[in-house]
Design a protein around this motif. Structure first.
Motif, short mmCIF file in Angstrom:
data_model
loop_
_atom_site.label_atom_id
_atom_site.label_comp_id
_atom_site.label_asym_id
_atom_site.label_seq_id
_atom_site.Cartn_x
_atom_site.Cartn_y
_atom_site.Cartn_z
N ALA A 88 0.83 -1.20 0.00
CA ALA A 88 0.00 0.00 0.00
C ALA A 88 0.87 1.26 0.00
CB ALA A 88 -0.93 -0.01 1.21
N LEU A 89 1.95 1.24 0.77
CA LEU A 89 2.84 2.39 0.85
C LEU A 89 3.54 2.64 -0.49
CD1 LEU A 89 4.08 4.53 2.73
CD2 LEU A 89 5.91 2.90 3.24
N ILE A 90 4.04 1.59 -1.11
CA ILE A 90 4.70 1.73 -2.42
C ILE A 90 3.70 2.22 -3.47
CG2 ILE A 90 5.77 0.42 -4.30
CD1 ILE A 90 7.13 -1.30 -2.20
N THR A 91 2.52 1.64 -3.42
CA THR A 91 1.49 2.04 -4.38
C THR A 91 1.13 3.51 -4.21
OG1 THR A 91 0.58 -0.21 -4.40
CG2 THR A 91 -0.86 1.56 -5.19
N TRP A 92 0.93 3.94 -2.96
CA TRP A 92 0.60 5.35 -2.70
C TRP A 92 1.72 6.26 -3.18
CZ3 TRP A 92 3.39 8.67 0.47
CH2 TRP A 92 2.83 9.95 0.63
N PHE A 93 2.96 5.89 -2.91
CA PHE A 93 4.12 6.71 -3.29
C PHE A 93 4.17 6.93 -4.81
CE2 PHE A 93 8.53 7.12 -4.66
CZ PHE A 93 8.97 8.19 -3.88
N PHE A 94 4.05 5.83 -5.55
CA PHE A 94 4.17 5.95 -7.00
C PHE A 94 2.88 6.49 -7.65
CE2 PHE A 94 7.78 3.12 -6.35
CZ PHE A 94 8.68 3.62 -7.26
N GLN A 95 1.72 6.08 -7.16
CA GLN A 95 0.47 6.54 -7.76
C GLN A 95 0.29 8.04 -7.61
OE1 GLN A 95 -1.50 5.13 -9.72
NE2 GLN A 95 -1.62 2.94 -9.36
N SER A 96 0.74 8.61 -6.49
CA SER A 96 0.61 10.06 -6.32
C SER A 96 1.46 10.79 -7.34
CB SER A 96 1.02 10.45 -4.89
OG SER A 96 2.37 10.10 -4.63
#
Length: 607
Positions: free
Chosen positions: A184-192
């Protein structure tokens, strides 16, 4: 032209913004509800299949027996068939919901555009409106329909898979779940970051649409000015900017996707390590490991899917704001509620209450300045035109000629003062009532895609073929039309591009004749027609204007010698008025304009 790209591209997720789309989403609630049920079925099947595999390993493969295997095969085949049928129906219904929403939004936008005042089109580019009507509505419909469907399946699957894992083996379930926060953290970092670049690319894409529209519509001007190189350079600058951000987007994806695959592989490795240990050291069942390998492999896609959908909803808020901003754009010219109640509006007219138009026009102390333009074009302007008067308006560019007729047509309204039609302020009656009384022929007429017959019939949609042909005959267009490939059924092309400017002008004259208006506006309508055709048209116009109030903005002064009244305008004021004979006799500004033009035409003939 207004840019309109002034939205905040860094807004967080906002339900307030999405509420504006509820009028278009709610009509599809039944289809979306069915899709939700179908996605629940698909998720259940996806959750059950690993359990079925584990059961087969435990009761058939490990013991080496075929007892009950046909029942398992039957259940598996049944599940596959159910899933196939379900996927078929949710795709069909999902597409139905998507196109239904797009149609609703596009109809609402197009309907609203018909109500906006002329001033809005003067300051808004065609490319901007096309992008709102097509690109933005498509993105909203696509995201709401398929985003909802994908989110439903992902949420159901994640919930069901977690429950199933804890029921089968809680320790392995914890191992799998510990990777979720990291993912979730990696996804949030890149998706933003992907979202930020995506927003910029959408803004650039809107500019590309506008530039492409200008390049196509202005192709003739570009070629005449030999400006192809500059036009290409301007467009290439935009596309280069788009490519640069697209490359940045690709790099982000190139890191993000392997990172998530790595986390998924770590989860699979952890399951294999601990599960293998339990099998080897503690004698645990192999079926448990098989079940968890299935869940670990398929668990991370729905997590990424949910994150992507949330970022897409945030990204699409800009599209929603642009569309809703257009729908909330108020017309600058509106009818009062009591006027609408009596006369109706654009789409629901109450023609039974419409008074007949006689054609008396009066300006009383009219002052006018265009919106966002402080200079007064007209100031305390007074003019009375009795019904049936043929009025010619002359003057140099910027004198206020077009402003005068635009005010008469109520395309704009006076800043001060009032304009009376038949003795009553025209704001006390509906715009449609007034516009239905006008025939307007422009210097550069617009024709709609279709045949010549259909374009003439736009003057009066219920007219018969005989009436259409009679209108063409009045303006001497029938002989020219008869020489065309398919006569009245000849296609005019987009915007009338298959016809010459003179032919388009003739069609627009016939269209105005068919409408049989009480008030005629001719805006330099014969300037694009050759001299021979102009002589024929002048005779037709004389017959046509007889008994009607007519405002003719004249380019060739020789064509208005028979006018009942000639108004000479300069800087928003009438500096001379009278008949041709009277004005020539007074030897004023009109005399100078006329003699100068006469001399220029004589010189042209000598050449």
């Amino acid at each position: 032209m207004a840019d309109h790209e002034d939205f905040d591209y860094n807004k967080p997720m906002s339900l307030r913004i999405w509420k504006k789309m509820l009028p278009f989403i709610l009509p599809e609630k039944k289809n979306l509800g069915i899709c939700m049920v179908l996605m629940l079925i698909v998720a259940i099947v996806d959750i059950v299949i690993p359990l079925l595999l584990g059961y087969a390993i435990k009761h058939n493969i490990m013991p080496g027996t075929a007892d009950g295997v046909w029942l398992l095969i039957g259940i598996a085949v049944f599940l596959v068939i159910v899933q196939g049928i379900t996927v078929h129906f949710f795709i069909t219904i999902g597409i139905t919901a998507e196109v239904g929403m797009c149609r609703g939004i596009r109809n609402a936008v197009f309907n609203h555009l018909q109500k906006l005042s002329l001033s809005y089109y003067n300051k808004t580019s065609v490319g901007y409106l096309m992008a709102r009507t097509n690109s933005d509505t498509s993105r909203i419909g696509d995201l709401v329909a398929w985003g909802f469907i994908d989110f439903t399946w992902s949420a159901f699957y994640c919930t069901g898979a977690i429950i199933a894992m804890f029921m089968v083996h809680w320790k392995l379930a914890i191992i799998v779940c510990t990777t979720i926060p990291i993912l979730a953290l990696i996804t949030w970092f890149f998706q933003s970051r992907i979202l930020s670049v995506n927003r910029v690319m959408r803004k650039i894409n809107s500019k590309m649409t506008g530039a492409m529209n200008e390049g196509i519509t202005g192709a003739r001007t570009v070629k005449v000015l030999v400006a192809e190189e500059q036009s290409l350079a301007d467009y290439s600058l935009i596309t280069s900017d788009y490519r640069r951000h697209g490359t940045h987007m690709a790099r982000l994806h190139a890191v993000f996707i392997p990172a998530t695959l790595f986390i998924g592989s770590l989860a699979t490795a952890a399951v294999l390590s601990y599960g293998g240990y339990e099998i080897a050291a503690l004698g645990a069942n192999l079926s448990v490991l098989a079940i968890f390998l299935q869940y670990a492999g398929g668990f991370f896609y729905p997590i990424q899917n949910i994150a992507r959908i949330f970022t897409d909803f945030v990204s699409t808020q800009a599209n929603v704001e642009r569309v809703s901003g257009l729908l909330e754009q108020n017309p600058e010219i509106t009818d009062k509620p009591e006027v609408v109640a009596k006369y109706g509006d654009t789409f629901t007219p109450k023609k039974e209450n419409w008074e007949p138009v006689i054609g008396d026009v009066e300006f009383r102390e009219v002052t006018f300045s265009y919106p966002d333009y402080h200079k007064k074009i007209l100031e305390q302007f007074n003019l009375h035109i009795p019904a049936g008067t043929y009025v010619a308006i002359v003057g140099e560019t910027g004198a206020g000629k077009s402003t005068l007729v635009n005010l008469v047509c109520r395309f704009f309204e006076p800043t001060e003062g009032e304009i009376l039609i038949d003795g009553i302020d025209y704001r006390q009656r509906s715009q449609l009532w007034l516009h239905s009384a006008f025939g307007y022929v422009l210097q550069n007429p617009h024709l709609f895609s279709g045949t010549i017959r259909e374009n003439i019939r736009y003057g009066r949609l219920e007219a018969t073929d005989a009436e259409v042909e009679k209108a063409a005959a009045i303006v001497h267009a029938n002989d020219i039309i008869a020489k065309m490939e398919n006569g009245f059924d000849t296609e005019v092309g987009e915007g009338g591009d298959r016809l010459s400017t003179g032919e388009k002008q003739l069609v627009s004259f016939a269209r105005a004749v068919l409408a049989d208006p009480r008030i005629f506006i001719l805006d330099e309508a014969t300037s694009s027609i050759d001299t021979e055709m102009e002589m024929l048209l002048q005779n037709a116009i004389h017959i046509l204007l007889e008994g009607r109030t007519s405002f003719v903005i004249a380019h060739r002064l020789s064509t208005i010698r028979n006018a009942d009244l000639i108004l000479v305008m300069k800087e928003g004021k009438i500096i001379e008025r009278g008949t041709h004979h009277e004005l020539m006799k007074s030897r004023g500004h009109y005399y100078d304009l006329y003699t100068r033009q006469f001399e220029d035409e004589a010189m042209q003939r000598e050449k």
